[in-house]
Design an enzyme around this catalytic site. Structure first.
Site, PDB file in Angstrom:
ATOM      1  N   ASN A  80       0.828  -1.198   0.000  1.00 13.97           N
ATOM      2  CA  ASN A  80       0.000   0.000   0.000  1.00 13.97           C
ATOM      3  C   ASN A  80       0.874   1.263   0.000  1.00 13.97           C
ATOM      4  O   ASN A  80       2.049   1.217  -0.345  1.00 13.97           O
ATOM      5  CB  ASN A  80      -1.001  -0.010   1.151  1.00 13.97           C
ATOM      6  CG  ASN A  80      -2.343   0.592   0.757  1.00 13.97           C
ATOM      7  OD1 ASN A  80      -2.415   1.700   0.220  1.00 13.97           O
ATOM      8  ND2 ASN A  80      -3.416  -0.137   1.007  1.00 13.97           N
ATOM      9  N   ARG A  81       0.293   2.370   0.402  1.00  9.97           N
ATOM     10  CA  ARG A  81       0.946   3.669   0.220  1.00  9.97           C
ATOM     11  C   ARG A  81       1.608   4.185   1.498  1.00  9.97           C
ATOM     12  O   ARG A  81       1.084   3.982   2.594  1.00  9.97           O
ATOM     13  CB  ARG A  81      -0.073   4.699  -0.273  1.00  9.97           C
ATOM     14  CG  ARG A  81      -0.587   4.394  -1.670  1.00  9.97           C
ATOM     15  CD  ARG A  81      -1.759   5.282  -2.071  1.00  9.97           C
ATOM     16  NE  ARG A  81      -2.166   4.994  -3.444  1.00  9.97           N
ATOM     17  CZ  ARG A  81      -3.033   4.040  -3.784  1.00  9.97           C
ATOM     18  NH1 ARG A  81      -3.579   3.268  -2.853  1.00  9.97           N
ATOM     19  NH2 ARG A  81      -3.343   3.835  -5.047  1.00  9.97           N
ATOM     20  N   HIS A 106       3.562   0.363  -2.731  1.00  8.89           N
ATOM     21  CA  HIS A 106       4.038  -1.029  -2.785  1.00  8.89           C
ATOM     22  C   HIS A 106       5.567  -1.148  -2.831  1.00  8.89           C
ATOM     23  O   HIS A 106       6.105  -2.106  -3.389  1.00  8.89           O
ATOM     24  CB  HIS A 106       3.427  -1.767  -3.976  1.00  8.89           C
ATOM     25  CG  HIS A 106       1.936  -1.894  -3.936  1.00  8.89           C
ATOM     26  ND1 HIS A 106       1.230  -2.061  -2.762  1.00  8.89           N
ATOM     27  CD2 HIS A 106       1.004  -1.899  -4.940  1.00  8.89           C
ATOM     28  CE1 HIS A 106      -0.062  -2.150  -3.037  1.00  8.89           C
ATOM     29  NE2 HIS A 106      -0.222  -2.049  -4.341  1.00  8.89           N
ATOM     30  N   HIS A 179      -1.231  -9.545  -3.739  1.00  6.55           N
ATOM     31  CA  HIS A 179      -2.023  -8.637  -4.580  1.00  6.55           C
ATOM     32  C   HIS A 179      -2.757  -9.403  -5.676  1.00  6.55           C
ATOM     33  O   HIS A 179      -2.927  -8.890  -6.795  1.00  6.55           O
ATOM     34  CB  HIS A 179      -1.107  -7.581  -5.182  1.00  6.55           C
ATOM     35  CG  HIS A 179      -1.775  -6.268  -5.466  1.00  6.55           C
ATOM     36  ND1 HIS A 179      -2.938  -6.173  -6.198  1.00  6.55           N
ATOM     37  CD2 HIS A 179      -1.446  -4.994  -5.111  1.00  6.55           C
ATOM     38  CE1 HIS A 179      -3.275  -4.890  -6.299  1.00  6.55           C
ATOM     39  NE2 HIS A 179      -2.389  -4.154  -5.647  1.00  6.55           N
ATOM     40  N   ASP A 254     -11.535   1.284  -3.292  1.00  9.41           N
ATOM     41  CA  ASP A 254     -10.088   1.109  -3.177  1.00  9.41           C
ATOM     42  C   ASP A 254      -9.702   1.602  -1.794  1.00  9.41           C
ATOM     43  O   ASP A 254      -8.985   2.598  -1.641  1.00  9.41           O
ATOM     44  CB  ASP A 254      -9.353   1.877  -4.281  1.00  9.41           C
ATOM     45  CG  ASP A 254      -7.849   1.598  -4.296  1.00  9.41           C
ATOM     46  OD1 ASP A 254      -7.412   0.674  -3.581  1.00  9.41           O
ATOM     47  OD2 ASP A 254      -7.120   2.303  -5.015  1.00  9.41           O
ATOM     48  N   GLU A 318      -6.545  -7.437  -0.069  1.00 12.41           N
ATOM     49  CA  GLU A 318      -5.146  -7.405   0.347  1.00 12.41           C
ATOM     50  C   GLU A 318      -5.083  -7.203   1.868  1.00 12.41           C
ATOM     51  O   GLU A 318      -5.311  -6.100   2.365  1.00 12.41           O
ATOM     52  CB  GLU A 318      -4.417  -6.263  -0.356  1.00 12.41           C
ATOM     53  CG  GLU A 318      -4.497  -6.307  -1.873  1.00 12.41           C
ATOM     54  CD  GLU A 318      -4.212  -4.948  -2.481  1.00 12.41           C
ATOM     55  OE1 GLU A 318      -3.072  -4.458  -2.338  1.00 12.41           O
ATOM     56  OE2 GLU A 318      -5.138  -4.361  -3.088  1.00 12.41           O
TER      57      GLU A 318
END
Length: 354
Positions: A80-81, A106, A179, A254, A318
């Site tokens: 993720n971010r 990622h 993922h 998302d 995820e």
């Protein structure tokens, strides 16, 4: 039952890579590759007993070189971010690559998914394959040498068990995930069928994002009364076009769902049903969060068997620590202390509906 090793092409540096086909007594099978420790196929019997490959992906390793959607990928060191592509640990600021607006996504662009992993063990008795990787100090910008193993097991209960184990010699950030993109009507079934999938996510809360860059605000908000609510089964497409700012930010779902506030024991996180195929999938994890993503950014991606995948052709679940957890004091930390064990499990279980 059994595991068969098969050629899978070559890595970018021209090394031979392989896939390992694992089959259980129900004639369900999965294929996993030492190229990226990637989950490349999931063949599941439908209600008629015909097998369908329900995982989006490519036919060989070469397809996974670019893989802009991260099909089937093991993501590390951090999934993720990370906001502004930086974090502070023990008083020192670390800068990561900026690869997603102003942020890091990622841990790219030097992905774990484009590395050849060591095959540590092929366990015919347990129907399991273990891949290993050593990520050196400052790899991708993260401190400490991190040694990790990922084990895929296919059980006779039609469970894909993914077990992550690792440790580091310095305090670092670790938040790994898988993922895979699923379409329970088949990898090539497309978005129309996908939006008819029924989804239940056993999370009363989620983490809203600030804007279209998808960095959490730090709030943990209730889903009740919003289009984010999947506490009971509903069609993915039911509220997708609702006039709701969070859906507009992400171009659809998302978002990270708060299954719990902290890592705990393995428990059920979600269920997805496809009436067309009769296949259902359940997700179990010990992690506190799960990113539910419906492939909003898939764009004419040529995949297996010549199929061209389109926007919303697959969904992801995820499991993870919350996004940007290394910068958010309100979230359970994704810091792995030196010498501590990183140990987490996720299960994707497949069933045929009555």
């Amino acid at each position: 039952m059994g595991i068969v090793k098969e050629p899978f092409g070559k890595s970018p540096d021209s090394r031979e890579v392989f896939s390992y086909k694992i089959t259980n007594k129900n004639q369900m099978s999965i294929s996993v590759s030492d190229f990226g420790a990637t989950l490349v196929k999931i063949l599941v019997p439908d209600r008629e007993g015909r097998t369908r490959d329900v995982a989006l992906g490519y036919d060989s390793a070469e397809g996974y070189y670019d893989n802009p959607c991260h099909f089937g990928a093991i993501i590390g060191r951090n999934g993720n971010r990370i906001g502004k592509a930086r974090f502070t640990l023990n008083g020192k600021e670390y800068q990561l690559a900026v690869n997603d607006n102003e942020n890091n996504l990622h841990s790219g662009p030097d992905w774990y998914r484009t590395r050849v992993w060591e095959v540590k063990k092929v366990d015919q008795e347990q129907n399991a394959v273990t891949f290993g990787l050593t990520s050196p100090d400052m790899d991708q910008g993260f401190p400490g040498t991190f040694t990790v193993q990922v084990t895929y097991t296919l059980t006779d209960e039609n469970e894909i068990q993914i077990h992550y184990e690792g440790e580091a010699d310095q305090d670092t950030i670790v938040n790994m995930t898988n993922h895979s993109y699923f379409n329970l009507a088949g990898h090539n079934a497309g978005p129309e069928v996908l939006l008819d999938h029924q989804v239940q996510i056993l999370a009363p809360e989620y983490t809203p994002v600030t804007d279209s860059q998808s960095i959490p605000t730090g709030e943990i908000a209730p889903v009740a009364g919003t289009p984010m609510d999947f506490q009971t089964l509903k069609r993915i497409g039911q509220d997708l076009e609702a006039d709701f700012q969070q859906l507009k930010f992400g171009g659809g779902y998302d978002h990270n769902y708060a299954l719990s506030r902290e890592k705990g024991s393995v428990k059920k996180a979600a269920r997805v049903e496809c009436k067309e195929s009769g296949i259902a999938m359940e997700v179990y994890t010990d992690l506190p969060g799960m990113q539910f993503y419906i492939g909003n950014f898939i764009d004419n991606e040529r995949g297996k068997e010549g199929c061209v995948y389109q926007k919303r052709g697959g969904f992801c679940m995820e499991t993870q620590y919350y996004p940007d957890a290394c910068n958010q004091s309100n979230f359970q930390s994704s810091v792995l202390k030196a010498g501590d064990k990183y140990d987490t499990a996720t299960i994707y279980k497949f069933l045929v509906m009555e």
